[in-house]
Design a protein around this motif. Structure first.
Motif, PDB file in Angstrom:
ATOM      1  N   ASP A 129       0.831  -1.209   0.000  1.00 29.93           N
ATOM      2  CA  ASP A 129       0.000   0.000   0.000  1.00 29.93           C
ATOM      3  C   ASP A 129       0.865   1.257   0.000  1.00 29.93           C
ATOM      4  OD1 ASP A 129      -2.262  -1.532  -0.028  1.00 29.93           O
ATOM      5  OD2 ASP A 129      -2.781  -1.231   2.088  1.00 29.93           O
ATOM      6  N   LEU A 130       1.936   1.205   0.786  1.00 32.48           N
ATOM      7  CA  LEU A 130       2.840   2.363   0.870  1.00 32.48           C
ATOM      8  C   LEU A 130       3.564   2.559  -0.458  1.00 32.48           C
ATOM      9  CD1 LEU A 130       3.828   4.481   2.928  1.00 32.48           C
ATOM     10  CD2 LEU A 130       5.776   2.988   3.380  1.00 32.48           C
ATOM     11  N   ALA A 131       4.053   1.460  -1.032  1.00 30.28           N
ATOM     12  CA  ALA A 131       4.779   1.528  -2.305  1.00 30.28           C
ATOM     13  C   ALA A 131       3.891   2.077  -3.418  1.00 30.28           C
ATOM     14  CB  ALA A 131       5.305   0.146  -2.680  1.00 30.28           C
ATOM     15  N   GLU A 132       2.564   1.827  -3.282  1.00 26.53           N
ATOM     16  CA  GLU A 132       1.626   2.327  -4.302  1.00 26.53           C
ATOM     17  C   GLU A 132       1.145   3.745  -3.973  1.00 26.53           C
ATOM     18  OE1 GLU A 132      -1.248  -0.823  -4.117  1.00 26.53           O
ATOM     19  OE2 GLU A 132       0.252  -2.265  -4.790  1.00 26.53           O
ATOM     20  N   GLY A 133       1.667   4.296  -2.867  1.00 19.65           N
ATOM     21  CA  GLY A 133       1.285   5.657  -2.489  1.00 19.65           C
ATOM     22  C   GLY A 133      -0.151   5.765  -2.021  1.00 19.65           C
ATOM     23  N   LYS A 134      -0.682   4.646  -1.465  1.00 17.26           N
ATOM     24  CA  LYS A 134      -2.090   4.647  -1.034  1.00 17.26           C
ATOM     25  C   LYS A 134      -2.216   5.185   0.384  1.00 17.26           C
ATOM     26  CE  LYS A 134      -3.820   0.783  -3.768  1.00 17.26           C
ATOM     27  NZ  LYS A 134      -4.176  -0.642  -3.708  1.00 17.26           N
ATOM     28  N   PRO A 135      -2.938   6.292   0.554  1.00 19.12           N
ATOM     29  CA  PRO A 135      -3.131   6.816   1.915  1.00 19.12           C
ATOM     30  C   PRO A 135      -4.286   6.072   2.597  1.00 19.12           C
ATOM     31  CG  PRO A 135      -4.091   8.305   0.289  1.00 19.12           C
ATOM     32  CD  PRO A 135      -3.578   7.121  -0.468  1.00 19.12           C
ATOM     33  N   THR A 136      -3.973   4.926   3.189  1.00 17.46           N
ATOM     34  CA  THR A 136      -5.007   4.136   3.868  1.00 17.46           C
ATOM     35  C   THR A 136      -5.219   4.683   5.288  1.00 17.46           C
ATOM     36  OG1 THR A 136      -3.349   2.537   4.580  1.00 17.46           O
ATOM     37  CG2 THR A 136      -4.521   2.045   2.519  1.00 17.46           C
ATOM     38  N   LEU A 137      -6.244   4.179   5.969  1.00 20.89           N
ATOM     39  CA  LEU A 137      -6.617   4.750   7.276  1.00 20.89           C
ATOM     40  C   LEU A 137      -5.467   4.732   8.299  1.00 20.89           C
ATOM     41  CD1 LEU A 137      -8.835   6.205   8.788  1.00 20.89           C
ATOM     42  CD2 LEU A 137      -9.728   3.997   9.528  1.00 20.89           C
ATOM     43  N   PRO A 138      -4.682   3.649   8.415  1.00 25.16           N
ATOM     44  CA  PRO A 138      -3.578   3.702   9.390  1.00 25.16           C
ATOM     45  C   PRO A 138      -2.641   4.891   9.140  1.00 25.16           C
ATOM     46  CG  PRO A 138      -3.897   1.448   8.637  1.00 25.16           C
ATOM     47  CD  PRO A 138      -4.783   2.311   7.779  1.00 25.16           C
ATOM     48  N   LEU A 139      -2.382   5.197   7.870  1.00 24.29           N
ATOM     49  CA  LEU A 139      -1.483   6.319   7.547  1.00 24.29           C
ATOM     50  C   LEU A 139      -2.162   7.664   7.800  1.00 24.29           C
ATOM     51  CD1 LEU A 139       0.254   5.111   4.246  1.00 24.29           C
ATOM     52  CD2 LEU A 139       1.019   4.846   6.609  1.00 24.29           C
ATOM     53  N   ILE A 140      -3.435   7.772   7.405  1.00 22.73           N
ATOM     54  CA  ILE A 140      -4.177   9.030   7.604  1.00 22.73           C
ATOM     55  C   ILE A 140      -4.210   9.371   9.103  1.00 22.73           C
ATOM     56  CG2 ILE A 140      -6.482  10.099   7.462  1.00 22.73           C
ATOM     57  CD1 ILE A 140      -6.886   8.322   4.877  1.00 22.73           C
ATOM     58  N   TYR A 141      -4.484   8.353   9.921  1.00 21.45           N
ATOM     59  CA  TYR A 141      -4.559   8.554  11.376  1.00 21.45           C
ATOM     60  C   TYR A 141      -3.171   8.883  11.953  1.00 21.45           C
ATOM     61  CZ  TYR A 141      -5.684   7.729  16.303  1.00 21.45           C
ATOM     62  OH  TYR A 141      -5.857   7.874  17.660  1.00 21.45           O
ATOM     63  N   ALA A 142      -2.154   8.174  11.475  1.00 28.07           N
ATOM     64  CA  ALA A 142      -0.790   8.396  11.986  1.00 28.07           C
ATOM     65  C   ALA A 142      -0.297   9.808  11.665  1.00 28.07           C
ATOM     66  CB  ALA A 142       0.167   7.353  11.408  1.00 28.07           C
ATOM     67  N   ILE A 143      -0.639  10.322  10.470  1.00 27.06           N
ATOM     68  CA  ILE A 143      -0.244  11.691  10.105  1.00 27.06           C
ATOM     69  C   ILE A 143      -0.867  12.684  11.088  1.00 27.06           C
ATOM     70  CG2 ILE A 143      -0.558  13.551   8.381  1.00 27.06           C
ATOM     71  CD1 ILE A 143      -0.333  11.327   6.206  1.00 27.06           C
ATOM     72  N   GLN A 144      -2.134  12.460  11.421  1.00 27.63           N
ATOM     73  CA  GLN A 144      -2.862  13.399  12.287  1.00 27.63           C
ATOM     74  C   GLN A 144      -2.418  13.308  13.746  1.00 27.63           C
ATOM     75  OE1 GLN A 144      -6.812  12.087  11.441  1.00 27.63           O
ATOM     76  NE2 GLN A 144      -7.128  13.519   9.748  1.00 27.63           N
ATOM     77  N   ASN A 145      -1.826  12.190  14.125  1.00 24.17           N
ATOM     78  CA  ASN A 145      -1.529  11.959  15.543  1.00 24.17           C
ATOM     79  C   ASN A 145      -0.045  11.779  15.839  1.00 24.17           C
ATOM     80  OD1 ASN A 145      -4.320  11.619  17.026  1.00 24.17           O
ATOM     81  ND2 ASN A 145      -4.518  10.674  15.019  1.00 24.17           N
ATOM     82  N   SER A 146       0.793  12.330  14.950  1.00 23.25           N
ATOM     83  CA  SER A 146       2.238  12.264  15.193  1.00 23.25           C
ATOM     84  C   SER A 146       2.799  13.681  15.190  1.00 23.25           C
ATOM     85  CB  SER A 146       2.905  11.431  14.092  1.00 23.25           C
ATOM     86  OG  SER A 146       2.595  11.970  12.818  1.00 23.25           O
ATOM     87  N   ASN A 147       4.077  13.808  15.557  1.00 21.00           N
ATOM     88  CA  ASN A 147       4.669  15.155  15.541  1.00 21.00           C
ATOM     89  C   ASN A 147       5.036  15.549  14.105  1.00 21.00           C
ATOM     90  OD1 ASN A 147       7.311  14.225  14.830  1.00 21.00           O
ATOM     91  ND2 ASN A 147       7.658  13.644  16.970  1.00 21.00           N
ATOM     92  N   GLU A 148       5.472  16.768  13.959  1.00 23.06           N
ATOM     93  CA  GLU A 148       5.701  17.333  12.619  1.00 23.06           C
ATOM     94  C   GLU A 148       6.710  16.511  11.803  1.00 23.06           C
ATOM     95  OE1 GLU A 148       6.783  21.699  10.863  1.00 23.06           O
ATOM     96  OE2 GLU A 148       6.020  21.618  12.913  1.00 23.06           O
ATOM     97  N   ASN A 149       7.804  16.111  12.454  1.00 24.32           N
ATOM     98  CA  ASN A 149       8.849  15.344  11.750  1.00 24.32           C
ATOM     99  C   ASN A 149       8.320  13.991  11.296  1.00 24.32           C
ATOM    100  OD1 ASN A 149      10.738  17.286  11.985  1.00 24.32           O
ATOM    101  ND2 ASN A 149      11.771  16.409  13.782  1.00 24.32           N
ATOM    102  N   GLU A 150       7.596  13.326  12.207  1.00 20.96           N
ATOM    103  CA  GLU A 150       7.050  12.000  11.876  1.00 20.96           C
ATOM    104  C   GLU A 150       6.018  12.104  10.753  1.00 20.96           C
ATOM    105  OE1 GLU A 150       7.341   9.678  16.174  1.00 20.96           O
ATOM    106  OE2 GLU A 150       5.635  11.004  15.805  1.00 20.96           O
TER     107      GLU A 150
END
Length: 336
Positions: free
Chosen positions: A244-265
């Motif tokens: 999913d990552l290699a295909e550039g798919k923004p799936t829910l685990p990634l969408i949530y992680a972006i919103q709940n991590s610090n700026e660098n992460e």
């Protein structure tokens, strides 16, 4: 998913998928025979690829849902069997096209059809399966069936295009993402259970309840698929981890992680989605873990599974209704 909390839709005991499958064994064999008969073309490549794909395993979940719902409503007729085959053909066609779009080389632990025969053949045989599915559904002589399935295939195509637009786009929201999987995945589950009611001549209320069951189950199923891309082993999953990552798919685990991590992460994940960077998988995986994004995704899947189970209140009690309930639990409990 042994780590699942006890409060979730999943019961603590692992659900035995095979014992659910046994309830429709006789009908499933008849559906398999139908599929093989319909794949017999005088074009050799269609036969070869058709048998390769159909024979490559898979849970045959969608036809099973249709058959279980039919039996919960009094029994599976010849038209139910025909439509179970149609649903499997449509599903298989979408997989063929998906693997080309995603440039996947693995499907269910085997080489994907496009890796064996090339993209052009995969697209054309996918088209053949779609056409065959429509030819078969016409045999039911039921306009309502054709209306449901034509709307379903249109929605799947829209979902595919929406997913393509979301690819490499880290700004995809949870709502946009859920819209994609509602069309791309859940709608075929929903069509399967709805059609069981239509062919059985069930009431509008029963038809709508079963359609809702399929829709919520399909979303739960896809959310767990997305979670598995960040937790299962390649052997369990039957595809490459990090696809999913290699295909550039923004799936829910990634969408949530972006919103709940610090700026660098967040930047690490955003760049990985933009660039479809499999090499960033370990870093992204660590952030997904630390933000508890998998727990969140599983919790959302659980909520959908519970909604699916509630929708079954339209059915009378039977072992088939119980099996549909267990399938909703299985969808969030599985590790493959």
């Amino acid at each position: 998913m042994a780590s699942h909390s006890q409060s979730s839709a999943t019961a603590p005991a692992l659900i035995d998928f095979d014992s659910i499958k046994k309830l429709t064994n006789a009908e499933a064999k008849a559906v398999d025979q139908l599929i093989i008969n319909e794949l017999s073309s005088d074009v050799v490549l269609i036969n070869q690829m058709g048998h390769y794909i159909v024979g490559s395993g898979g849970k045959r979940l969608r036809p099973m849902l249709l058959l279980l719902a039919a039996k919960a409503l009094g029994g599976a007729s010849d038209n139910h069997l025909l439509l179970a085959a149609v649903i499997e053909f449509i599903h298989t066609a979408t997989l063929l096209h998906d693997d080309v779009v995603d440039d996947s080389d693995l499907r269910r632990g085997k080489e994907s059809a496009n890796a064996v025969w090339g993209n052009a053949a995969s697209i054309l045989v996918g088209d053949y399966l779609y056409s065959s599915a429509f030819e078969m559904m016409v045999r039911t002589g039921n306009m309502r069936v054709m209306e449901i399935l034509s709307k379903t295939t249109t929605a799947i195509a829209e979902g595919e295009v929406l997913q393509l637009l979301n690819c490499n786009n880290p700004e995809t929201t949870e709502q946009k993402y859920l819209e994609v999987i509602a069309r791309k995945t859940a709608i075929l589950f929903s069509a399967a259970t709805r059609l069981a009611a239509v062919i059985a001549g069930a009431s509008t209320e029963t038809e709508q309840g079963l359609a809702l069951y399929g829709q919520h189950l399909g979303i739960a199923f896809q959310l767990i698929d997305d979670a598995l891309d960040y937790k299962a082993s390649k052997e369990e999953l039957g595809k490459n981890l990090g696809d999913d990552l290699a295909e550039g798919k923004p799936t829910l685990p990634l969408i949530y992680a972006i919103q709940n991590s610090n700026e660098n992460e967040a930047k690490i994940i955003i760049d990985a989605i933009k660039n479809g960077d499999r090499d960033a998988f370990n870093e992204v995986y660590a952030i997904v873990q630390s933000t508890k994004a998998i727990d969140y995704t599983e919790q959302r899947a659980d909520e959908e599974a519970q909604k699916a189970i509630s929708a079954l209140s339209v059915l009378p009690d039977s072992e088939y209704k119980q099996a549909l309930t267990l399938l909703a639990m299985f969808s969030v409990q599985r590790n493959y």
